[in-house]
Design an enzyme around this catalytic site. Structure first.
Site, mmCIF file in Angstrom:
data_model
loop_
_atom_site.group_PDB
_atom_site.id
_atom_site.type_symbol
_atom_site.label_atom_id
_atom_site.label_comp_id
_atom_site.label_asym_id
_atom_site.label_seq_id
_atom_site.Cartn_x
_atom_site.Cartn_y
_atom_site.Cartn_z
ATOM 1 N N THR A 185 -14.216 -21.570 28.583
ATOM 2 C CA THR A 185 -12.903 -22.029 28.118
ATOM 3 C C THR A 185 -11.980 -22.070 29.332
ATOM 4 O O THR A 185 -12.218 -21.374 30.316
ATOM 5 C CB THR A 185 -12.307 -21.043 27.095
ATOM 6 O OG1 THR A 185 -12.134 -19.783 27.751
ATOM 7 C CG2 THR A 185 -13.223 -20.851 25.902
ATOM 8 N N GLU A 333 -15.166 -23.409 21.739
ATOM 9 C CA GLU A 333 -15.872 -22.440 20.885
ATOM 10 C C GLU A 333 -16.461 -23.078 19.627
ATOM 11 O O GLU A 333 -17.234 -22.448 18.926
ATOM 12 C CB GLU A 333 -14.902 -21.323 20.448
ATOM 13 C CG GLU A 333 -14.485 -20.383 21.572
ATOM 14 C CD GLU A 333 -13.261 -20.852 22.345
ATOM 15 O OE1 GLU A 333 -13.006 -22.075 22.386
ATOM 16 O OE2 GLU A 333 -12.550 -20.004 22.905
ATOM 17 N N LYS A 442 9.534 -18.764 17.810
ATOM 18 C CA LYS A 442 9.991 -17.883 16.732
ATOM 19 C C LYS A 442 11.514 -17.796 16.800
ATOM 20 O O LYS A 442 12.065 -17.140 17.663
ATOM 21 C CB LYS A 442 9.356 -16.503 16.881
ATOM 22 C CG LYS A 442 7.835 -16.582 16.787
ATOM 23 C CD LYS A 442 7.202 -15.224 16.613
ATOM 24 C CE LYS A 442 5.698 -15.359 16.459
ATOM 25 N NZ LYS A 442 4.959 -15.428 17.716
ATOM 26 N N TRP A 447 9.373 -19.956 12.057
ATOM 27 C CA TRP A 447 8.578 -20.598 13.101
ATOM 28 C C TRP A 447 8.927 -22.081 13.232
ATOM 29 O O TRP A 447 9.034 -22.784 12.244
ATOM 30 C CB TRP A 447 7.083 -20.474 12.777
ATOM 31 C CG TRP A 447 6.547 -19.089 12.978
ATOM 32 C CD1 TRP A 447 7.280 -17.952 13.177
ATOM 33 C CD2 TRP A 447 5.177 -18.705 12.991
ATOM 34 N NE1 TRP A 447 6.431 -16.880 13.324
ATOM 35 C CE2 TRP A 447 5.136 -17.310 13.211
ATOM 36 C CE3 TRP A 447 3.976 -19.402 12.847
ATOM 37 C CZ2 TRP A 447 3.944 -16.605 13.286
ATOM 38 C CZ3 TRP A 447 2.795 -18.697 12.922
ATOM 39 C CH2 TRP A 447 2.777 -17.311 13.142
HETATM 40 P P1 ADP Z 1 -9.142 -24.657 26.301
HETATM 41 O O1 ADP Z 1 -10.297 -24.172 27.058
HETATM 42 O O2 ADP Z 1 -7.986 -25.212 27.052
HETATM 43 O O3 ADP Z 1 -8.734 -23.758 25.176
HETATM 44 P P2 ADP Z 1 -10.253 -26.434 24.402
HETATM 45 O O4 ADP Z 1 -10.497 -27.868 24.604
HETATM 46 O O5 ADP Z 1 -11.319 -25.590 23.884
HETATM 47 O O6 ADP Z 1 -9.759 -25.958 25.768
HETATM 48 O O7 ADP Z 1 -8.929 -26.269 23.552
HETATM 49 C C1 ADP Z 1 -8.918 -26.055 22.198
HETATM 50 C C2 ADP Z 1 -7.503 -26.089 21.686
HETATM 51 O O8 ADP Z 1 -6.930 -27.379 21.842
HETATM 52 C C3 ADP Z 1 -7.404 -25.809 20.215
HETATM 53 O O9 ADP Z 1 -7.454 -24.437 19.950
HETATM 54 C C4 ADP Z 1 -6.051 -26.432 19.871
HETATM 55 O O10 ADP Z 1 -4.989 -25.568 20.171
HETATM 56 C C5 ADP Z 1 -5.992 -27.623 20.796
HETATM 57 N N1 ADP Z 1 -6.378 -28.846 20.083
HETATM 58 C C6 ADP Z 1 -7.590 -29.393 20.003
HETATM 59 N N2 ADP Z 1 -7.578 -30.517 19.268
HETATM 60 C C7 ADP Z 1 -6.305 -30.683 18.847
HETATM 61 C C8 ADP Z 1 -5.631 -31.662 18.042
HETATM 62 N N3 ADP Z 1 -6.246 -32.718 17.533
HETATM 63 N N4 ADP Z 1 -4.305 -31.479 17.823
HETATM 64 C C9 ADP Z 1 -3.646 -30.431 18.347
HETATM 65 N N5 ADP Z 1 -4.218 -29.496 19.122
HETATM 66 C C10 ADP Z 1 -5.531 -29.608 19.369
#
Ligand code: ADP
Length: 545
Positions: A185, A333, A442, A447
């Site tokens: 990640t 994940e 917040k 929120w």
């Molecule tokens: P990182 O390693 O930066 O966390 P990821 O690509 O695994 O990279 O990121 C996942 C996160 O990206 C999600 O938990 C969410 O917050 C955000 N995300 C993914 N798809 C969307 C979407 N369609 N709209 C909004 N947020 C998204």
């Protein structure tokens, strides 16, 4: 009593075997870091993949060993996808956009034995090589003529290494739970953590990705893979393309708007996937070249994930390109697909804002992924589209924990993975992301969803990109600050921006101030880097404070 059907393992090698057997001539097109456009086909990729598998043995790579890549999307990376995993080793795709310290950390943590790299990263590799203790062999992914002049121990040339290998190879019959690939990640907070996929999880995820109600990929498709192969296995599409024998087009490092547009046009791309930031680069190119007519491309669908799709982006693809936007939510994940946004038959009668509201939700559950939203005490919340809570997911392609138990036990009592995202789910099962738990603002115990306000701000014609962060406020704890990058040649003022938002969102969501900047920071996977923005505006004094 067990059924009497054949218990064949679900293996990644079966995908390339299928593609090479039933779609041997279908083209695989790559723009290489060296600049040229390279063409091969599924038969050629299988041959190269088998040579990669033989090279693994020649380099002393044992089953389960990790093999790193620092590479863009290309047929060479694709051969590694199949050859490394197919041989029983683990393909570790390293994100080259991370800071060098993070790359050093990740490669050492994974204990990669071999590191394959594109020549774009030659200098980086030269600098890092002395720190990469486990790496015994470095392989530059190029031919002899383009070998970089760097001082790195045991440096090999990809094309020479492969040419020296036999094209005969029998894929081992692995246990389907065998680890196949590893992806860290981005680690926006703390150290990056490894997600270890298996052959089984990958094949099941691929099947789901092909379904008509998800990305609906078939053999007639020409896929432009804009999402990098180091970003959660390019959302599984390199596997999906092989499972149906679709034509695959890969842009290498050439991700600017003009290069993407040219590839789309020249290769007659029908479907492309990427994060919003790359599409913004494509839009910038179109803004600067008003004679270009994106409708001539014939692109049918654009898959967007990784960050929220704004209304402005959705409308531009629909109106200017004549393309359908298919949004997905997921994370490294989750392999990464968690939900995908497609309309239901009952939405056929809807139009205008009502329809848009549904299209802009992140998506509905797909087979294989169980969803729930829970409150602070872990109690499930109703699916009424209003209650929002922490999103937890469970399924055969969702992680059960991080590599080397980093971060300890992560699943909740019911075996769900807490995503760190906050969402609502409506009665039809559409999930809408409110925010990342750590980005939510917040204000006085309530929120504010930064995603919502950002998306509306992005609809202003003068805005290229917008971010909302919470800034300390003596009375309300936090209040929103809007940070805007203007579109070149367009004028937009603070008051104009607030007026625009004022007529579209609840009064208490309205940012307390607006600042204009030249650019916004992004993470290595193209998301707004909120931690850096919060640090930058830590001492910002809101006019209301
Ligand atoms: P990182 O390693 O930066 O966390 P990821 O690509 O695994 O990279 O990121 C996942 C996160 O990206 C999600 O938990 C969410 O917050 C955000 N995300 C993914 N798809 C969307 C979407 N369609 N709209 C909004 N947020 C998204």
């Amino acid at each position: 009593m067990f059924g009497l059907m054949q218990d064949r393992p679900l293996l990644i090698a079966s995908l390339i075997e299928h593609a090479a057997t039933f779609h041997p001539e279908t083209e695989i097109v790559s723009r290489l870091p060296e600049g040229a456009v390279h063409r091969t086909n599924w038969l050629g990729v299988r041959q190269r993949a088998k040579q990669v598998a033989n090279a693994m043995a020649a380099l002393g790579v044992q089953p389960g060993d990790r093999v790193g890549t620092l590479a863009w999307n290309s047929y060479r990376h694709l051969a590694l996808y199949y050859g490394v995993s197919g041989s029983g080793a683990v393909l570790h795709t390293v994100n080259p956009r991370l800071f060098p310290e993070q790359i050093d950390y990740i490669v050492n943590h994974a204990e990669d034995k071999v590191l394959f790299f594109d020549i774009t990263f030659a200098e980086l590799v030269e600098k890092l090589a002395p720190l990469l203790k486990s790496v015994k062999t470095f392989v530059a992914m190029t031919d002899r003529a383009h070998m970089p002049a760097i001082q790195v121990p045991n440096l090999l040339c990809f094309e020479e290494l492969l040419d020296a290998q036999s094209t005969d190879y029998t894929w081992p019959e692995l246990d389907e739970r065998t680890a196949s690939s590893l992806c860290y990640t981005s680690g926006t907070t703390g150290n990056p953590k490894g997600v270890l996929y298996s052959h089984r999880s990958t094949v099941l995820h691929t099947l789901m990705e092909l379904a008509p109600d998800t990305f609906g990929i078939s053999s007639g498709e020409t896929l432009l893979l804009v999402v990098p192969m180091f970003h959660a296995n390019a959302w599984g599409t390199p596997y999906a393309a092989a499972m149906v024998g679709a034509k695959l087009v890969m842009p290498g490092p050439h991700l600017d708007g003009k290069s993407i547009y040219t590839l789309m046009r020249d290769e007659k791309v029908t479907f492309s996937q990427g994060v919003p930031t790359v599409w913004l680069m494509l839009f910038q190119y179109l803004d600067a070249n008003p004679d270009v007519r994106p409708r001539e491309l014939g692109v049918k669908r654009i898959g967007i994930g990784g960050a929220a799709v704004s209304r402005a982006m959705l409308e531009r693809f629909e109106n200017d390109f004549g393309a359908e936007v298919v949004q997905g939510w997921g994370m490294t994940e989750t392999s990464p697909i968690g939900v995908i946004s497609k309309l239901l038959p009952k939405h056929a009668a809807l139009a205008g804002d009502e329809l848009l509201k549904i299209k802009l939700k992140q998506g509905r559950g797909v087979w294989g992924v169980d969803l729930k939203i829970v409150d602070e005490n872990g109690q499930a919340l109703p699916w009424d589209g209003k209650a929002f809570g922490h999103l937890h997911v469970r399924g055969p392609w969702i992680t059960s924990g991080y590599y080397k138990s980093e971060g300890g036990a992560v699943l909740d009592a019911e075996g769900f993975f807490p995503t760190g995202d906050v969402a609502t789910i409506d009665p039809d099962g559409y999930l809408q992301l409110v925010d990342r738990a750590k980005d939510v603002i917040k204000s006085g115990g309530e929120w504010i969803s930064s995603i919502d306000v950002e998306n509306i701000a992005m609809g202003h014609p003068g805005v290229a990109e917008a971010a909302i962060i919470g800034v300390a406020h003596p009375k309300w704890q936090e209040r929103p600050l809007l940070i805007v990058v203007k579109r070149p040649g367009q004028e937009v003022t603070r008051d104009g921006m607030l007026d625009y938002l004022g007529s579209r969102i609840a009064k208490w969501w309205l940012p307390d101030d607006v600042v204009f900047v030249d650019s916004l920071p992004h993470t290595a996977t193209g998301k707004l880097l909120k931690t850096s923005l919060r640090a930058q505006f830590k001492d910002y004094r809101l006019p209301t404070a």
